[in-house]
Every structure is written in structure tokens, then in C-alpha cells.
Design an enzyme around this catalytic site. Structure first.
Site, PDB file in Angstrom:
ATOM      1  N   TYR A   1       6.023  -9.342 -50.675  1.00 34.61           N
ATOM      2  CA  TYR A   1       4.875 -10.215 -50.857  1.00 34.61           C
ATOM      3  C   TYR A   1       3.600  -9.496 -50.380  1.00 34.61           C
ATOM      4  O   TYR A   1       3.648  -8.321 -50.037  1.00 34.61           O
ATOM      5  CB  TYR A   1       5.103 -11.547 -50.142  1.00 34.61           C
TER       6      TYR A   1
ATOM      7  N   ARG B   1      22.349 -19.782 -47.045  1.00 43.69           N
ATOM      8  CA  ARG B   1      23.188 -20.444 -48.053  1.00 43.69           C
ATOM      9  C   ARG B   1      24.169 -21.456 -47.468  1.00 43.69           C
ATOM     10  O   ARG B   1      24.361 -22.536 -48.042  1.00 43.69           O
ATOM     11  CB  ARG B   1      23.923 -19.391 -48.893  1.00 43.69           C
TER      12      ARG B   1
ATOM     13  N   ARG C   1       8.041 -12.129 -39.904  1.00 39.98           N
ATOM     14  CA  ARG C   1       9.199 -11.661 -40.676  1.00 39.98           C
ATOM     15  C   ARG C   1       8.841 -10.341 -41.354  1.00 39.98           C
ATOM     16  O   ARG C   1       7.799 -10.225 -41.998  1.00 39.98           O
ATOM     17  CB  ARG C   1       9.621 -12.684 -41.731  1.00 39.98           C
TER      18      ARG C   1
ATOM     19  N   SER D   1      17.270 -21.139 -42.194  1.00 39.73           N
ATOM     20  CA  SER D   1      16.351 -20.177 -42.808  1.00 39.73           C
ATOM     21  C   SER D   1      15.318 -20.869 -43.690  1.00 39.73           C
ATOM     22  O   SER D   1      15.587 -21.927 -44.263  1.00 39.73           O
ATOM     23  CB  SER D   1      17.135 -19.194 -43.687  1.00 39.73           C
ATOM     24  N   PRO D   2      14.143 -20.253 -43.833  1.00 38.00           N
ATOM     25  CA  PRO D   2      13.199 -20.739 -44.847  1.00 38.00           C
ATOM     26  C   PRO D   2      13.753 -20.433 -46.234  1.00 38.00           C
ATOM     27  O   PRO D   2      13.957 -19.269 -46.568  1.00 38.00           O
ATOM     28  CB  PRO D   2      11.922 -19.951 -44.551  1.00 38.00           C
TER      29      PRO D   2
ATOM     30  N   GLN E   1       6.525 -21.199 -42.078  1.00 39.06           N
ATOM     31  CA  GLN E   1       6.328 -19.794 -42.445  1.00 39.06           C
ATOM     32  C   GLN E   1       5.184 -19.727 -43.453  1.00 39.06           C
ATOM     33  O   GLN E   1       5.274 -20.306 -44.539  1.00 39.06           O
ATOM     34  CB  GLN E   1       7.610 -19.218 -43.063  1.00 39.06           C
TER      35      GLN E   1
END
Length: 786
Positions: free
Chosen positions: A578, A720, A626, A418-419, A496
């Protein structure tokens, strides 16, 4: 103790006999409004696990039930003229009347006072120390004390009818029939020597379109007989609902959840049990199971409390509510699967059947392998062949290690890093930390590695320590990283791109996540003025058309730089509150121009940015988007909105949707859990027909294998676990015993560790298998080295 049970179903009867068995001096009365021989069901289903719990609680009753059971291991799935069979599932079927008769006889043997045709409407006048409200789905006690119990009743979308047949099914059978109106499905299982339960179900719009709403009971049964004539082998369907006419026999399943289960009225506590307290959809066969386990749990709690009834009730509510909610969550997943058969039916029959078997997420890939290793091995080979592989004889390829291709980019497996924000850039410039962080994870076995959200301008950053791609130095720094990944691993690397919007100008995570900078902040922009943290964050201002043009051009410039830097894949970040997400969500978009209001308008600017980026991004390389598929706030975006967003991006050339959720508003109330966002991915993938990445609480190879194999996503992003372990993918391959070269390649510098790691895990699996055959005392002694 004096105990009154309102309701003589499985919960009330079983609790009564257990309490009488526990202490013969208990005075127990069961009030049942029907006659002793009345019942309105056919057969009920238990798992082997439930029967084991009953054997521990009352061996004599369990033995009598076991003698009357029809036991089977197989599940049969019929669709599109194909039959798929999987074994090892361990179900038991018994007629509801037979079960009640056994429980009634045991109560009489033990001295329980059974009072039939006694309609007790409420608890008034009952002289008892404890009152059990086991009065069923339409509990009058629950209604009376609704302020205490706080019930939430959710009527589900399908209509179904309970029928019987003399056709004896050898397996728990699911039969699916496509009609001109939509899909119908049957759930069928044998429960005694000459009868099977046969449940017919369809979404309510399909049921109405077929005319069943207006049909007589006789005509409806004839309709079902014709529809399922092949699986019925010419046998008739039978109704035992003489008291119901016409469409009344077709019901919608009510999912009942109560916040509390105990009401204290100043006299005797009134405790909910069975369907009065909770319901679980019949598709996982848990209604009677939960009722009996309620009885076992409360009886055990009372025995352990040694006279402290309040303590026992507290333990009952605390422990049972957690277990029941777990079952209800699984049942909800199963319910939604059957409500959306149309969505799954485009899958090949092999994958459709696998999806059905794992629909509740309680049965995972490895759990299914324990039940039927041959079935899983054959399915893995089928899946691998569809991915272009030719598995070696005797060595199947786990789904997570099959390749995946978009445009010209082929990934060696389905695992994505993941980013993840690192807050380690200097003036937007990625540093040696990024080289080590991303390089290590590329060498760790994942098919695709994402750089964290990279910002398209200085004022697009989340924090001063976030990376950017808006000057030549940054382009060169990223080129150094992509060159390393390409030369030292077989992974692909993705970028991304995003703009923080109203969530910008904040401190790095370890100094105060989402907290505004005390100095050096920059002006914030978003769809509409907002404070992400009310009363704390800086206010953003609404973007003007001039702002939109500038930001769009910043994204285009960064896209060109991403191509120069050598990235294999590009993603546009439209999630998590965002900038572009602020346009998509009605929570943050309050505009009254052509960019606000309807979803079509809210999509307008994010689509404009994407279209401009796609035009300059190399045509042979993939682009993903995303999104937040659920805002988790009333009035926010829903999973249905996410489907429409995905359709819009797909129409403009998006190759994949990266499906996340939330982080749009601090008022959110997500429902967390294992793989909790995967259903959003599945809905988008199978309703829109676009590839997806599933994210969120995916932490084991078993999770990834289950998701990919069932068609819920094409890739799985691990966050994680990859922070904690750069070589997570290689470790998981060894842990599940997969030693094949397909989809897994160790860096040549580390191959000496591979064999040792595999041996260690092989030893652990052997020890676990050995321990599983020992008693709890033997396991404890073995752990202590005794």
C-alpha cells in the site's frame, strides 16, 4: 538385481543389508574408500521414532544397535550459572564406529560384498542395475550430475568442531558461555560406556575475534577446555582428527538441498542417498537418522513396486523429498537459533531454555507437555507470575491467556483478531455488518479486535466498499461499534489506518481481487509510478511534495477522529504494497530525491506520517505499525531491513510492530508453512527490544502458546480461523482443557454453553487417549463401532 553402493557409511550399508534381506538373490556390492576401521566421528544420535522404524525394517540389526545404545530422556540447559532440566525427549546415542561395525557385520552375515579401500570416483564401469550414491557430503557423483540433481549448498554462519571427552553426561547437555568476543555453546551427549561427544560452536565473527582461526589444534582444544571447564568437571577434550591441523578442524555446516535425487544415464539409474542428497544440522541430530530412513524408504518402495524399478524410484523421490524437506526446515530453524544466541540470551534463563527446546517448531507447547508435564506446568506458573498473576494451586495458566499491557491499555490475553477486509462499507461508512462482525468477535474471547484497514480519504480506499474515517458520519458509525464492544465485552478494539496507493480503485474480492474498476475509478498515487498487476492494473503516478503534505494531513485528521470514536489502540499500515509500503520497498520506490535510494531515505516519509499521528494520538494509548518484514523478491526488503525499519519507528514512539510480510510484488515467492512469519517477529522483538504481533498460519492454541512462551512475539493475530469462528478463543480454551477464569470470560448470555462444550472436549480427549493405546485394527474397528 545387481546393486552397487558407492559409500560405506550408514546409508549405503543399511540399504545394502535391507535389499539383501529382502531378496537374497540380489547381488550387492558396497565400495568404501576408507579402511574398515576408519571413522572420523564420535557419537551419533537417534530419536526413539527412528529406532522404531529400524525395528520394523530389520529387527535383528535394530536389536544389536539397541543393545549398544546409551538412552536418555533429559535435556539440560546451562546458562548464566543456572541449570534447567526437561525430560521425556527419548534420545539414543551410539558411537559412530560401533554403528558402522554392526552394519558391516550384518552385511557380511547376509552376503553383501564389502570392498574397503575402493575409491570409486564415479559410476563409470560399474556393472549394475541400480547405483546408490551414498558418497557423503562432498559427493563426487552429485557434482558430476549436478545438472540433474540441481544441488543448493548453503554454508551456515557458525564454526564448529567435533571433539570427545571422558566426562559422561547424564542428559543431552547444552552449555552456553559468554566471552568478551561473544557467545560460545557446547552440545554434549554420552554415546558409550566411557566417552561423550562434545561439539563446540560459535558464530564465525566470534570465532575469529577469539583468535581460533590462527590457533594450532592443541591451543584451540586448550581454549575450549578452559572455556567449558565447569561443565567438563576437569576432564580433557579429545580430537580424533589427526589428519586435520589448525583451523581446518573448525568447519561451517553446509545445508545441502537437491531438487531431484535420481539420475538416468541410459544404463543404471544413479540414486542419491544420505548426506549426498541432503543434510540436516547436527543440533537436531538428524543426519544419520535421515540416511537410515532413506535406506528404509527406498528398500520398501522397491519391494512394493514388484519389479518396476522406475516406479519405485519415483515413489522414493516423491515421498522422501517431502519428509526430508520437513526435517530440513526444522533443522534450519534450529540452526538459525544457534547462530543467534546473542539475540536470545537477553531472555531470562527459564524462557531461554524453553525457547531452545521449541526452537525447531517441531516440539510445540502441548508436545512438550506430553514429554514433561511438570516442567511445562512450572514454566507456565513462572510466566504467569511475570505477567502479574498468582495462579491457583494446581491450575497453571496457558501463556496465551496471560495479560499484556502497553501504555494504559491492558489486554486480558494474547489473542488478536486480525484486521480483515470485509468489503461491506457504503461510501466509506461502516454498516451493521461491521457492528455484528466486530461485536461477535469481541464477545468471542479475544483480547484485542482490529477493524480492517480503514482509509483516510475517498481516494485512499482499496475498493468502493472499504471503510473510511474522513467525515463525521463515519466517526459516529465507528463510535457505535466501539461503544458496543466496550459495553458488551472485555475486549479492546483497535483501528488500522492506511492508504491503498497503487493498489486502490479495484473491485471487491468476490468480483475479482486486485482487478481494476471498470468505471468509477479514481487516480492512483504511490512512491513511484507502478502497475501492481503488470499490464492489468491502472498506473499510479509518483507523489509530489504537495501530495505528501495532503496525505499526511489526512492521516492526522483520521487519527483525531479515531480518538473521538473511542478506539483503544491505533495502527499505521505500512505493509503489503500500500502507499506507505511503496516508499519502504526498493521494488516500488525508484525515486531519486531525498525519499528514495537508501533505506534511511525510503523511511523518511512513512516516519513523517507516523510522527504527525503520534503527536495527536492520546499519549496514554498505544500505537503500532504493520510492516512487511520480507518482500520475498530478490532486490526487495529483507528481514534485516525490517529490523532497521522497526528501530526507526520505535525511536519515534511506536509501541509495537505488527510483523507481516509480502504482498508488495506479484513476483514474490514466499516460503509458506506453519507459523512461517513468526521468525521475522522474533528477530524484531529480540534485536530491537520492542513488542511484536506474530501473524501468518497461526491456527491453534498450541501455536499461540508456543510463540508467546518462547518470547517470539507478545501477541498473536488470528485471521481466517476467526472468520470461520467468531468464538475461536473460547473454543480453543475449552479444547485444550483450560477452564480457569484468567484470560477467558464467556459472555453471560452464553455461559450455559460453556460447561457442555468443556465436557464434549474432555470426552474427545479421553477417547483420543484411549485410542492411542490401541492397535491400528482396533482403532479402525472402534471408529466403525465394532
Amino acid at each position: 538385481m545387481r546393486i552397487s553402493c558407492i559409500g560405506g557409511g550408514p546409508a549405503g550399508l543399511y540399504f545394502a543389508l535391507l535389499m539383501k534381506q529382502q531378496d537374497p538373490s540380489n547381488q550387492i556390492t558396497v565400495y568404501e574408500r576408507n579402511r574398515a576401521g576408519d571413522t572420523f566421528g564420535w557419537g551419533v544420535v537417534f530419536s526413539d521414532q527412528t529406532l522404531s522404524a529400524m525395528q520394523q525394517a530389520d529387527p535383528k540389526t535394530a536389536s544389536q544397535i539397541l543393545d549398544a545404545f546409551n538412552h536418555w530422556d533429559d535435556i539440560e540447559v546451562n546458562i548464566a550459572g543456572r541449570k534447567m532440566l526437561s525430560g521425556g525427549h527419548g534420545f539414543c546415542g551410539i558411537g559412530r564406529m560401533k554403528l558402522l561395525n554392526i552394519l558391516q557385520q550384518r552385511c557380511i552375515e547376509l552376503g553383501v560384498d564389502l570392498r574397503f579401500e575402493s575409491d570409486v570416483a564415479d559410476d563409470e564401469g560399474l556393472d549394475a542395475d541400480l547405483i546408490i550414491a551414498a558418497d557423503g557430503l562432498n559427493s563426487r557423483i552429485r557434482t558430476k550430475y549436478a545438472a540433474t540433481y540441481q544441488p543448493d549448498v548453503d554454508l551456515r554462519q557458525c564454526r564448529f568442531v567435533w571433539l570427545g571427552t571422558r566426562k559422561l553426561f547424564d542428559a543431552f547437555t547444552f552449555d552456553f558461555q559468554r566471552t568478551e568476543w561473544g557467545w560460545f555453546q557446547a552440545h554434549a551427549y554420552r554415546f558409550d560406556a566411557d566417552t561423550s561427544t562434545f561439539i563446540v560452536e560459535a558464530p564465525e565473527p566470534v570465532w575469529k575475534a577469539a583468535g581460533l582461526e590462527d590457533m594450532s589444534k592443541e591451543d584451540a582444544i586448550a581454549f575450549c577446555e578452559k572455556l567449558f571447564e565447569k561443565v567438563l568437571d576437569g576432564n580433557k577434550l579429545i580430537s580424533n582428527s589427526a589428519h586435520l591441523r589448525g583451523s581446518a578442524q573448525w568447519i561451517r555446516f553446509p545445508r545441502v538441498v537437491c531438487k531431484t535425487w535420481v539420475h538416468h544415464n541410459g544404463k543404471a539409474p544413479v540414486v542419491l542417498m544420505g548426506d549426498a542428497a541432503h543434510t540436516a544440522h547436527f543440533s537436531i541430530g538428524s543426519g544419520t537418522k535421515l540416511a537410515l530412513e532413506d535406506a528404509i524408504g527406498l528398500a520398501r518402495n522397491i519391494g512394493e513396486a514388484k519389479g518396476d524399478l522406475n516406479a519405485a524410484l519415483h515413489s522414493y523421490e516423491a515421498t522422501r523429498s517431502v519428509e526430508v524437506l520437513r526435517i530440513q526446515n526444522a533443522a534450519r530453524n534450529s540452526t538459525e537459533w544457534f547462530e543467534n544466541v546473542e539475540r536470545h540470551a537477553h531472555l531470562d534463563p527459564e524462557q531461554f531454555a524453553y525457547s531452545l527446546l521449541t526452537r525447531s517448531q517441531r516440539i510445540s507447547h502441548e508436545n512438550l507437555r506430553l514429554r514433561d508435564a511438570a516442567y511445562v506446568g512450572e514454566f507456565e506458573n513462572w510466566l504467569a507470575e511475570r505477567a502479574g498473576l498468582q495462579p491457583a494451586k494446581g491450575q497453571s495458566v496457558p501463556p496465551m491467556f496471560t495479560p499484556f499491557t502497553l501504555r494504559s491499555v491492558s489486554l486480558k490475553n494474547r489473542v488478536v483478531v486480525s484486521p480483515m477486509a470485509q468489503y461491506s462499507a457504503v461510501d466509506g461508512l461502516p454498516t451493521d455488518h461491521h457492528l455484528v462482525h466486530l461485536g461477535a468477535r469481541a464477545m468471542g474471547g479475544a483480547g484485542l479486535v482490529f477493524v480492517e484497514m480503514t482509509c483516510v480519504s475517498p481516494d485512499a480506499r482499496i475498493t468502493p466498499a472499504c471503510p473510511g474515517l474522513y467525515n463525521d458520519a463515519q466517526t459516529a458509525a465507528f463510535k457505535r461499534i466501539t461503544d458496543y464492544v466496550h459495553s458488551q465485552s472485555t475486549a479492546k478494539i483497535a483501528l488500522q489506518l492506511g492508504h491503498a496507493g497503487a493498489k486502490g480503485a479495484t473491485k471487491v474480492m468476490w468480483e475479482g481481487i486486485d482487478q481494476p474498476l471498470e468505471s468509477g475509478a479514481w487516480p492512483l498515487i504511490s512512491a513511484s509510478p507502478q502497475q501492481y498487476l503488470p499490464g492489468v492494473s491502472a498506473w499510479s503516478r509518483a507523489m509530489t511534495r504537495v501530495d505528501m503534505d495532503r496525505v499526511r494531513d489526512d492521516f492526522v485528521a483520521a487519527t483525531k477522529r479515531a480518538a473521538e470514536a473511542g478506539f483503544d489502540w491505533l495502527e499505521l499500515h505500512c505493509a503489503h504494497g500500500y502507499l506507505l509500503s511503496s516508499f519502504l520497498s526498493p521494488l516500488t520506490n525508484q525515486r531519486d530525491d531525498e525519499y528514495g535510494g537508501s533505506l534511511e531515505n525510503r523511511l523518511r516519509y512513512p516516519l513523517e506520517v507516523f510522527k504527525a499521528m503520534r503527536a495527536v494520538w492520546p499519549a496514554h494509548l498505544p500505537m503500532s505499525v504493520r510492516i512487511s518484514a520480507h518482500d520475498w523478491v530478490p532486490g526487495g526488503n529483507t528481514p534485516d531491513d525490517a529490523v532497521e525499519m522497526s528501530r526507526a519507528f520505535k525511536a519515534l514512539g511506536a509501541d509495537l510492530i505488527d510483523v507481516s510480510s509480502g504482498q508488495v510484488s506479484k513476483a514474490e515467492k514466499p516460503v509458506y508453512g506453519r507459523m512461517f512469519q513468526t521468525p521475522f517477529s522474533e528477530a524484531i522483538r529480540n534485536r530491537v527490544g520492542i513488542a511484536t504481533i506474530a501473524v501468518g498460519a497461526i491456527s491453534e492454541a498450541d501455536h499461540v502458546n508456543s510463540i508467546i512462551a518462547s518470547g517470539r512475539a507478545d501477541l498473536c493475530a488470528i485471521a481466517r480461523p476467526h472468520l470461520a469462528n467468531p468464538v475461536w478463543t473460547l473454543m480453543e480454551a475449552a479444547r485444550i482443557g483450560y477452564m480457569g477464569g484468567v484470560g477467558v470470560d464467556w459472555p453471560k448470555q452464553y455461559t450455559s454453553a460453556k460447561v457442555q462444550l468443556e465436557r464434549n472436549y474432555e470426552r474427545e480427549r479421553a477417547q483420543a487417549a484411549q485410542m492411542a493405546g490401541l492397535s491400528p485394527l482396533e482403532q479402525a474397528n472402534r471408529a466403525l463401532g465394532v
